[in-house]
Structure formats: structure tokens, C-alpha cells
Design a protein around this motif. Structure first.
Motif, mmCIF file in Angstrom:
data_model
loop_
_atom_site.group_PDB
_atom_site.id
_atom_site.type_symbol
_atom_site.label_atom_id
_atom_site.label_comp_id
_atom_site.label_asym_id
_atom_site.label_seq_id
_atom_site.Cartn_x
_atom_site.Cartn_y
_atom_site.Cartn_z
ATOM 1 N N ILE A 186 0.834 -1.200 0.000
ATOM 2 C CA ILE A 186 0.000 0.000 0.000
ATOM 3 C C ILE A 186 0.874 1.257 0.000
ATOM 4 O O ILE A 186 0.629 2.214 -0.731
ATOM 5 N N ARG A 205 -7.567 4.957 -2.487
ATOM 6 C CA ARG A 205 -6.980 5.351 -1.199
ATOM 7 C C ARG A 205 -7.939 5.016 -0.044
ATOM 8 O O ARG A 205 -7.521 4.502 0.988
ATOM 9 N N HIS A 221 -7.912 1.402 0.612
ATOM 10 C CA HIS A 221 -6.720 1.005 1.385
ATOM 11 C C HIS A 221 -6.995 1.126 2.883
ATOM 12 O O HIS A 221 -6.626 0.252 3.665
#
Ligand SMILES: [Fe+2]
Ligand SMILES: [Fe+2]
Length: 158
Positions: free
Chosen positions: A62, A89, A92
């Protein structure tokens, strides 16, 4: 010891890094399977160790995506549904939270009455985690990796 150089990366090394980061998708899947194999065998110390290994791999992956790829990808624009860098994002963060929950579950496993049910419940939660992870990785491969590969391959050619 690795010496870090300030020189900008060539397109060839950016493409090499991209393929290297992409390869981590399979390594992460494999780490999850290794954890599940030990979980099925009720080997809880190994199962937890394998899940912690998965966490290390995933957080490195990540970080590499966000630091090396997202900035360039964001500059390309024209993102289809579900492939905006902000979506990736946000996913994540969801993946990280979800993995923290799984780690807490794995730490709570002890041999004794009801342990097989506890393992089944954890495996079910892991199936949901896999769905989240694979949906994310598929969209990244289709859009982010495909576009950056095209960009950096084209720039490499004279
Ligand atoms: Fe990602
Ligand atoms: Fe990824």
C-alpha cells in the motif's frame, strides 16, 4: 546497506518498479492462503504469524502504491467509476481496518470447547476480506496498472 541516490528514475526502472509492485498482489494472496492452511490445522501460533506476515506485506504494498504510483495516476485524469485514486486510497484504509479486525480475531483463538466454530467464523470474515481485497486489486490492475504500464512503456520507446 542500500545507498539511496537522488537521481531521477529512468522510465525503464519505473516500469520495472511497477511490475514489481504488481507482482505483490499474488504474493499477498499466497500469504493469506498460507495463513488459512495453518488456521484449518488449528495451528494458532503459526496462523497468527502468517497473518502478521500478510500485514507487513500488505502495508509495504500500500505504501509503495501510494508513494510511487498514485501521484502520476492522479495526473492522468479521466477515471471510470470505481477507479478514481481517492476511491483506491479510501479502500486502502478499509482494507487496513479490516485486517486489524482479523488480527484481533486470530489473537483471540485458543484451543478448547467451541474452537472449531470460532475458526469457521474467522474464515467467513476472511472470505469477506478476500472479496474486498480482490475487487480492489482487479480494478487497480484494469485501470491504474494498465495505464501506467502503457505510459511508461510508450515513454521508453524512442
Ligand atoms: Fe491498492
Ligand atoms: Fe494493489
Amino acid at each position: 546497506m542500500k545507498v539511496s541516490m537522488a537521481a531521477p528514475k529512468t522510465q525503464t526502472s519505473r516500469l520495472g518498479d511497477l511490475l514489481d509492485i504488481l507482482e505483490e498482489h499474488q504474493q499477498i494472496d499466497e500469504a493469506l492462503l498460507r495463513h488459512q492452511e495453518t488456521l484449518l490445522g488449528l495451528e494458532f501460533t503459526h496462523a497468527l504469524g502468517a497473518l502478521e506476515e500478510l500485514e507487513r506485506r500488505l502495508s509495504r504494498h500500500i505504501r509503495r502504491e501510494e508513494e510511487s504510483l498514485f501521484g502520476v495516476y492522479a495526473g492522468l485524469g479521466g477515471f471510470p467509476q470505481g477507479a478514481h485514486p481517492d476511491v483506491f486510497r479510501e479502500e486502502h484504509r478499509r482494507i487496513e481496518r479490516s485486517l486489524k479486525d482479523l488480527l484481533a480475531g486470530a489473537r483471540g483463538l485458543t484451543l478448547g470447547a467451541g474452537v472449531r466454530r470460532a475458526v469457521i467464523l474467522l474464515l467467513e470474515r476472511e472470505t469477506r476480506f478476500k472479496t474486498l481485497l480482490s475487487g480492489h486489486a482487479q480494478r487497480e490492475e484494469q485501470h491504474l496498472y494498465a495505464r501506467l504500464k502503457e505510459l511508461w512503456s510508450a515513454e521508453k520507446r524512442p
